[in-house]
Write a protein that holds these residues in place. Structure first.
Motif, mmCIF file in Angstrom:
data_model
loop_
_atom_site.group_PDB
_atom_site.id
_atom_site.type_symbol
_atom_site.label_atom_id
_atom_site.label_comp_id
_atom_site.label_asym_id
_atom_site.label_seq_id
_atom_site.Cartn_x
_atom_site.Cartn_y
_atom_site.Cartn_z
ATOM 1 N N GLU A 1 74.591 85.506 54.097
ATOM 2 C CA GLU A 1 74.146 86.737 53.719
ATOM 3 C C GLU A 1 73.423 86.247 52.555
ATOM 4 O OE1 GLU A 1 74.052 89.852 54.871
ATOM 5 O OE2 GLU A 1 75.323 89.599 56.776
ATOM 6 N N MET B 1 67.370 85.272 66.047
ATOM 7 C CA MET B 1 67.627 86.656 66.846
ATOM 8 C C MET B 1 68.819 86.117 68.018
ATOM 9 S SD MET B 1 65.345 89.384 68.529
ATOM 10 C CE MET B 1 64.850 89.710 66.975
ATOM 11 N N ILE B 2 69.673 87.096 68.214
ATOM 12 C CA ILE B 2 70.595 86.794 69.196
ATOM 13 C C ILE B 2 70.345 87.718 70.654
ATOM 14 C CG2 ILE B 2 73.071 86.747 70.002
ATOM 15 C CD1 ILE B 2 73.668 86.577 66.667
ATOM 16 N N MET B 3 70.317 86.952 71.411
ATOM 17 C CA MET B 3 70.155 87.862 72.531
ATOM 18 C C MET B 3 71.471 87.633 73.708
ATOM 19 S SD MET B 3 66.483 88.001 74.505
ATOM 20 C CE MET B 3 64.984 88.769 73.667
ATOM 21 N N THR B 4 72.255 88.721 74.264
ATOM 22 C CA THR B 4 73.349 88.258 74.911
ATOM 23 C C THR B 4 73.084 88.862 76.247
ATOM 24 O OG1 THR B 4 74.473 89.947 74.147
ATOM 25 C CG2 THR B 4 74.714 88.129 72.867
ATOM 26 N N PHE B 5 73.592 88.284 77.242
ATOM 27 C CA PHE B 5 73.509 88.737 78.842
ATOM 28 C C PHE B 5 74.712 88.335 79.270
ATOM 29 C CE2 PHE B 5 69.137 87.258 77.559
ATOM 30 C CZ PHE B 5 68.390 88.310 77.843
ATOM 31 N N GLN B 6 75.054 89.316 80.468
ATOM 32 C CA GLN B 6 76.063 89.097 81.217
ATOM 33 C C GLN B 6 75.603 87.979 82.242
ATOM 34 O OE1 GLN B 6 79.203 90.903 81.217
ATOM 35 N NE2 GLN B 6 78.548 91.449 79.336
ATOM 36 N N GLY C 1 77.336 85.615 78.415
ATOM 37 C CA GLY C 1 78.732 85.869 78.592
ATOM 38 C C GLY C 1 79.478 85.962 77.132
ATOM 39 N N ALA C 2 78.665 86.021 75.893
ATOM 40 C CA ALA C 2 79.419 86.227 74.973
ATOM 41 C C ALA C 2 78.795 87.437 74.123
ATOM 42 C CB ALA C 2 79.289 85.072 74.032
ATOM 43 N N GLY C 3 79.527 88.288 73.181
ATOM 44 C CA GLY C 3 78.828 89.456 72.423
ATOM 45 C C GLY C 3 77.898 88.857 71.327
ATOM 46 N N VAL C 4 77.214 89.742 70.809
ATOM 47 C CA VAL C 4 76.235 89.536 69.572
ATOM 48 C C VAL C 4 77.258 89.169 68.156
ATOM 49 C CG1 VAL C 4 74.726 90.422 67.873
ATOM 50 C CG2 VAL C 4 74.630 90.854 70.335
ATOM 51 N N GLU C 5 78.192 90.045 68.209
ATOM 52 C CA GLU C 5 79.271 89.869 66.834
ATOM 53 C C GLU C 5 79.696 88.387 66.948
ATOM 54 O OE1 GLU C 5 79.092 92.410 64.933
ATOM 55 O OE2 GLU C 5 80.253 91.148 63.291
ATOM 56 N N ARG D 1 77.390 85.891 65.947
ATOM 57 C CA ARG D 1 77.061 85.938 64.355
ATOM 58 C C ARG D 1 78.138 85.206 63.672
ATOM 59 N NH1 ARG D 1 75.487 91.703 62.090
ATOM 60 N NH2 ARG D 1 75.023 90.373 60.404
ATOM 61 N N MET E 1 68.458 84.997 57.570
ATOM 62 C CA MET E 1 69.104 86.086 58.763
ATOM 63 C C MET E 1 67.652 86.239 59.476
ATOM 64 S SD MET E 1 72.188 86.555 58.164
ATOM 65 C CE MET E 1 72.595 88.104 58.915
#
Lengths: 227, 695
Positions: free
Chosen positions: A83, A93-98, A60-64, A67, A89
């Motif tokens: 950075e 790894m980020i995975m986002t799902f609804q 329920g959250a976005g990649v940005e 991050r 970095m």
């Protein structure tokens, strides 16, 4: 790398590294907006700085947005710019799902895609905002079985509790996780107090941590307060 | 044009590629009586939409340059800038946003917030542009404006709320419910030009009331009057109070009203025009800052007052059939035909011969323009981004953020005629677009053009052919590498040539070290006159010239601070040239000891497509030395965000097409420079050495 997070992170005091179980399955539970994601991201950052690979699943959250959590927390806790730390970095790894589309089967498919193609082999899994209210015990058992099959070192979940729901397990784990606490080796409860936040250790598999310990955290940094 | 600035709107229309910007603009021009027939972007009638005024744009179905146009909706004057959607042309979007007071962010009702929407939204935030969201293509299968509104909140962090709800969706889209007036709105006539207001269909009344209640609660934060009315439980709240609350929230960038419709099916466009009038700011509602060049670039707010001395910004140049057109936005004062103005960059006086209001390819001559207006001038020599003022002022509008080019290629004219035309074209393009650069490589004699991406350069090459009849042969695209140093190193170099005739002597000692911010810095720490004062600047020049070409792969060097702290001179043989050469020698000596590395441009890449292809797409990014930052899965659709070296991205569109049966698309924009891996660096060094050997 070979770096580590500030000594005052609750993570250091908890000494998760002394876990006696493999994989160590943890749960951070709190009401909305208290700091669950921040605690999970601290665990993730510490792992990343020590050279472990972290797969962060945000539901329920976005990649940005996710991050930004990492960048902001590292700046607050260690005063470092993500950075600028060589290689760090690549450890995440980020995975986002609804919420509606997340399932163990989908996660397994995506996870195996990463590992089989030699893109990313996670050591640690973070599942932020898993929908404990609408999942059955068997759903969660399946998910944990998957984590064990894939030889992960640790996995941490976060769960949202609600003000009006007083149900609790014998060891104090609130609903919606009061009946499934046996599936976790570590359970942390965050509660807001007047000018601080309390982190209660309700369950632990670390040989060096005493269940029932309470830590007082600074609400702006989520670092342990002096004294 | 209105003298009353509260009745002026300068708006931009921004979106992801193919979200229907050009179609929407076309409809706006139709409903405001600027055009009398509707054409489609990729029109079957072969005419193309009016805003896509360049031939190339019509052919490719994309909008390359921001064509400015003026229209009138009721008593409101609207200046519209139609902005390009592709990331390669981002500077055009940014330039447009700089001069606008408000914007319409268009979203596709099926795909919702796409990668380009995120970029455009970020740009709007950077320039504090209040915005309305318009969910377009509600007639498409899978349209879901509620989901898209959720995405606006989650992905763009906007406090977005629907002010309408659809009556029917997909092929059954009939109209909308206006949640403020609580009326159903339908669009009748061949082109949807007749608006019919009716009672809300009975089965929708309850949902509409609930949604209105939620909307009013949200916007009551911006109006005490509305808050009071809600607390008192008043049923018939004056719509004007609600409009005013939404307007306040929108202008303060705290609220985003969400409209919807289908421009293609002529539904919802007039309501959007109403919203532009009601919710978006006029020039006097926003504060624009200028720099006072007499006070060390101190910032001050422009007044918007037509009585004050003129300040205006040239934000776009166009070489059309009528000669050079310069689009300007006035920030204060008035401009009349025949006035003389000053270009604050060059200090030159310029006489304004003709003023025009533009409508894509057509124009209307006008006598004057007032503060807050956007017009075009004829025959003015200037570059894009120049500020013009009344005589006696020394002011510049804040400078615009211009990214460094990341890709270059060599072009060779086919014949003499093309050579002349190519020069003309390049001269024009570099003035129009600050991200497009050109220079002649003195070693090869080739003309090099550089820009923000493959498509960016391709479009200029096409324009050279079409608009300037310049046929050019194009080399393979080259990545713009950089070299830098990673540690401090000392140097102590003596340049000595004292064999017969007038001699040369100079010794330069000191150190070089990495510089975090900026490309180059020179520090003079000479004490006791070991290098005479008159030769200090020679050392600076010598170092600076050495930065042009690095020793590893011939790329420009960046991020170096050179400090001189000792040296020696000869009373007769030391000269400017001798110290320049000594500094160049010292640089060479220090550079190789300072762990030089090659840096490559890294692009932020977003691949969007059906989830079933996520695995192969991730694999393809991995093979290209890409680092996957994250994946975002939304049902059957997913977005993969990654950072990939530009050198690995050539030909990626073909790979992606074949991997995904043409169902996925990608966008990329420059992210940063990062050191190349050793194997790639060794390869570049080897190639450069071979090139040098072969002359």
């Amino acid at each position: 790398m070979g770096n580590q997070l500030n000594e005052k992170t609750p993570l250091r005091a908890l000494d998760i590294s002394a876990s006696t179980q493999a994989p160590s399955i943890g749960l951070v539970i709190a009401r909305a907006g208290v700091g669950k994601t921040a605690i999970l991201v601290q665990f993730a950052l510490d792992n990343m700085l020590q050279g472990n690979k972290v797969l962060h699943v945000a539901i329920g959250a976005g990649v940005e947005k996710t991050r930004t959590w990492y960048a902001d927390l590292l700046r607050t806790i260690n005063g470092e710019d993500m950075e600028k730390i060589p290689g760090v970095m690549k450890q995440r790894m980020i995975m986002t799902f609804q919420e509606s589309s997340f399932s163990k089967a989908l996660l397994a498919e995506r996870f195996d895609d990463l590992v089989d193609q030699d893109i990313f082999s996670p050591d640690c899994l973070i599942i932020d905002d898993y929908d404990f209210e609408n999942c059955s015990r068997s759903d969660l058992e399946e998910l944990i079985a998957f984590i064990k099959e894939r030889n992960l070192q640790m996995a941490w979940f976060s769960a949202t509790s609600h003000r009006g729901d007083d149900r609790k397990s014998a060891s104090g784990v609130p609903a919606p996780c009061n009946e499934i606490e046996d599936l976790f080796n570590n359970v942390l409860l965050i509660s807001p107090a007047e000018k601080e936040i309390t982190l209660d250790i309700l369950k632990s598999d670390s040989s060096r941590v005493k269940v029932g310990t309470s830590l007082n955290l600074d609400p702006s940094t989520l670092l342990i307060k002096k004294g | 044009m209105n003298k009353d600035l509260s009745k002026v709107r300068n708006i931009g229309i921004s979106a992801h590629i193919d979200s229907g910007k050009t179609t929407l603009t076309e409809r706006i021009l139709f409903y405001t009586n600027r055009i009398h027939a509707i054409h489609e972007v990729r029109g079957k009638d072969g005419v193309g939409a009016t805003m896509d005024s360049m031939e190339l744009e019509r052919e490719r179905g994309i909008t390359i340059q921001s064509a400015a146009t003026h229209c009138t909706w009721k008593d409101i004057d609207i200046n519209i800038i139609d902005t390009p959607g592709h990331v390669d042309f981002t500077v055009e979007v940014e330039r447009a946003l700089r001069v606008l007071d408000g914007a319409v962010l268009i979203l596709d009702s099926v795909a919702g917030v796409q990668s380009q929407s995120i970029t455009v939204n970020r740009q709007m935030t950077r320039y504090n542009v209040p915005r309305i969201a318009f969910i377009n293509k509600c007639d498409r299968t899978g349209a879901n404006p509620y989901k898209v509104t959720g995405m606006l909140r989650d992905k763009l962090d906007l406090n977005a709320h629907l002010v309408q709800m659809p009556i029917g969706l997909e092929a059954n889209l009939q109209g909308m419910v206006d949640l403020i007036l609580m009326k159903a709105v339908y669009f009748d006539g061949d082109n949807g030009e007749t608006i019919r207001m009716e009672e809300i269909p009975a089965e929708m009344v309850r949902e509409a009331s609930e949604r209105r209640e939620a909307l009013l609660e949200e916007v009551s934060m911006y109006s005490e009057e509305l808050m009071e009315a809600l607390l008192e439980g008043r049923d018939n709240i004056d719509p004007a109070i609600i409009y005013s609350a939404i307007r306040r929230g929108t202008i303060d960038l705290e609220f985003t009203p969400v409209m919807m419709g289908s421009a293609y099916k002529n539904k919802g466009v007039q309501l959007l025009l109403e919203a532009v009038d009601i919710f978006l700011p006029s020039p006097t509602d926003v504060t624009n800052m200028a720099l006072d060049l007499n006070k060390g670039e101190e910032e001050f707010a422009v007044s918007n007052n037509p009585e004050d001395p003129l300040i205006m910004l040239a934000f776009k140049l166009e070489d059309g059939r009528y000669g050079q057109l310069t689009y300007v936005r006035t920030y204060q004062g008035e401009l009349h035909k025949g006035d003389t103005v000053i270009n604050s960059r060059t200090g030159k006086k310029v006489r304004v011969g003709r003023l025009c209001r533009m409508h894509a390819d057509e124009m209307e001559e006008i006598e004057d323009c007032g503060s807050g207006d956007i017009v075009a001038l004829f025959g003015i020599e200037c570059a894009s981004g120049d500020t013009f003022t009344a005589e006696g002022m020394n002011v510049s509008m804040t400078s615009m953020h211009v990214p460094e080019p990341v890709i270059s290629l060599a072009i060779v004219p086919a014949d003499n005629k093309s050579q002349i035309n190519m020069s003309k074209a390049l001269n024009r393009f570099t003035k129009e677009d600050p991200t497009f650069k050109t220079f002649v490589d003195h070693e090869t004699g080739e003309t090099i053009i550089s820009g923000m991406g493959e498509l960016h350069l391709e479009v200029y090459i096409e324009r050279m052919k079409r608009e300037y009849q310049a046929e050019v042969q194009v080399g393979a695209p080259q990545v713009a590498y950089r070299e830098t140093i990673s540690q401090r190193a000392d140097f102590n170099y003596t340049h000595k040539k004292q064999t017969g005739g007038s001699g040369q002597f100079g010794r330069v000692a000191g150190f070089m070290e990495p510089l975090e911010e900026g490309d180059y810095e020179f520090v003079d720490k000479i004490v006791g006159g070991s290098i005479p004062r008159e030769f200090i600047s020679s050392c600076d020049k010598g170092f600076h010239k050495s930065m042009v070409k690095g020793a590893l792969c011939g790329a420009p060097i960046v991020g170096v601070r050179c400090t001189v702290n000792d040296g020696a001179f000869h009373a007769v043989d030391s000269s400017d040239v001798a110290f320049q050469l000594a500094a160049a020698g010292a640089f060479r000596e220090g550079y190789l000891k300072a762990s030089p590395t090659i840096m490559e441009p890294i692009m932020k890449v977003a691949v969007e497509g059906p989830s079933e292809f996520q695995g192969p797409v991730m694999g393809s990014i991995n093979q290209r030395r890409g680092m996957i930052i994250g994946t975002n899965e939304d049902g059957s659709y997913s977005v993969i965000e990654a950072e990939v070296p530009l050198s690995e991205m050539f030909g990626y569109s073909t790979t992606l097409r074949s991997l995904t049966q043409g169902k996925a698309e990608f966008t990329m924009e420059f992210a940063n420079f990062k050191p190349v891996p050793k194997s790639v660096g060794d390869e570049l060094i080897k190639k450069y050495e071979e090139e040098r050997k072969n002359g």
